[in-house]
Design a protein around this motif. Structure first.
Motif: not given
Length: 357
Positions: A209-234
């Motif tokens: 069983p895969v929790d989709v919300r948790r899976m998406v949050e995990k996939s976005a962890e590596a993108l948090r910093i570059p998204m913050e530098l660009k002022g983007q919101e997830l």
């Protein structure tokens, strides 16, 4: 004598065409000899014990007719075998195709049917090998091109670093460019290794069983910093569960989010909507960029394909890898553009189908 002269005349005409003779085999010669003995013996017996000349003549004529019927039936059979052999030879040379439409019913027709199946299978396998060879050549050309770009840049940077008059600021800049090129090559090689494992079937996706919300949050962890530098919101909304592999699914979702981040302007927004149903878990990822060019949509998931709006750092392998992972888990992915004029952008729809009992 009549039968012998008719056979001799037919053989001399060479009506077999391909140099095949009825008497080329020992079995045919033995059969003819046996028929001659039977005809001669029956005629001789009738001549010895019958006073009237008509029965021996009838027996001789019947014997000659039997020999002629046997001869022409064997000749017809060998003619068909010769034609079939010629056809098979042409198929092997690639100059013709095998067809059983001209074959009559019987064992020879069955043999021709089996040979046609064999030739179709051989042609299919040959076409598959040719297509695999073409894809391999194309892949090698793409890999060479992708590796040549950073290697060329690194050579230029190394030449600049060898200059003694280079200032410390410029030297640090060149070292930074070399590091970027090495990082690009490392990502490319890592993605190619994953592709190779998936193509070879050496990777077995977990079924848990895969929790989709948790899976998406995990996939976005590596993108948090570059998204913050660009002022983007997830934004992530909704929840769902499907049976699959958490790590590989996060890898696929991360590649799609990374693509959306690269094409979303500063201060933009990336929305992830998750819905659940008895049939599938659906993930809709939408960015606020300019959207996908219509010409890129049919080819966007091809390996090494770089769209018109791709960044210089893109190698065109992330989305292809994402589709490969999703497809391997009984899922589908589709790309398109938002239909809302007020909120343009690219839209990726992922569906992980559930097993139905």
């Amino acid at each position: 004598l009549y039968a012998a002269s008719a056979i001799e005349w037919t053989e001399r005409r060479g009506s077999m065409g391909k140099g095949v003779s009825v008497f080329s085999s020992r079995r045919s010669r033995m059969t003819l000899l046996l028929l001659l003995l039977i005809a001669a013996g029956s005629t001789g017996i009738l001549l010895a014990f019958c006073r009237k000349p008509l029965p021996p003549v009838i027996a001789a004529a019947a014997g000659a007719g039997m020999i002629l019927v046997w001869y022409f039936s064997v000749r017809h059979f060998l003619t068909e075998v010769s034609a079939l052999s010629t056809n098979v030879d042409q198929v092997l040379r690639g100059t013709s195709g095998l067809s059983i439409r001209n074959s009559e019913e019987g064992e020879l027709s069955v043999l021709a049917g089996e040979l046609e199946k064999l030739t179709v299978q051989l042609k299919t396998e040959a076409n598959q090998r040719a297509e695999e060879k073409r894809k391999m050549s194309q892949a090698m050309a793409d890999i060479s091109h992708q590796l040549r770009t950073p290697l060329t840049a690194m050579n230029l940077n190394a030449d600049l670093l060898m200059r003694e008059e280079l200032r410390p600021e410029a030297r640090r800049q060149q070292l930074h460019e070399i590091r970027r090129s090495l990082s690009r090559m490392e990502n490319l090689v890592e993605a190619l290794l994953k592709f190779a494992k998936l193509d070879a079937g050496t990777i077995t996706f977990r079924q848990e069983p895969v929790d989709v919300r948790r899976m998406v949050e995990k996939s976005a962890e590596a993108l948090r910093i570059p998204m913050e530098l660009k002022g983007q919101e997830l934004e992530i909304a909704g929840d769902a569960v499907f049976c699959g592999d958490m790590e590989w699914s996060a890898e696929a979702a991360g590649n799609i989010l990374k693509n959306c981040m690269e094409h979303t302007p500063e201060g933009g927004r990336i929305c992830v909507r998750i819905t659940d149903s008895p049939i599938a878990a659906v993930i809709v990822i939408r960015d606020s960029g300019a959207g996908l060019p219509a010409a890129d949509i049919p080819r966007i998931f091809e390996r090494f394909y770089r769209g018109r709006n791709s960044s210089p750092e893109s190698v065109g392998i992330g989305l292809a890898l994402a589709k490969k992972i999703i497809s391997g888990q009984n899922g589908t992915i589709r790309a398109g553009n938002s239909r809302d004029p007020g909120e343009p952008g690219a839209v990726f729809t992922i569906k992980f189908y559930k097993e139905v009992v």
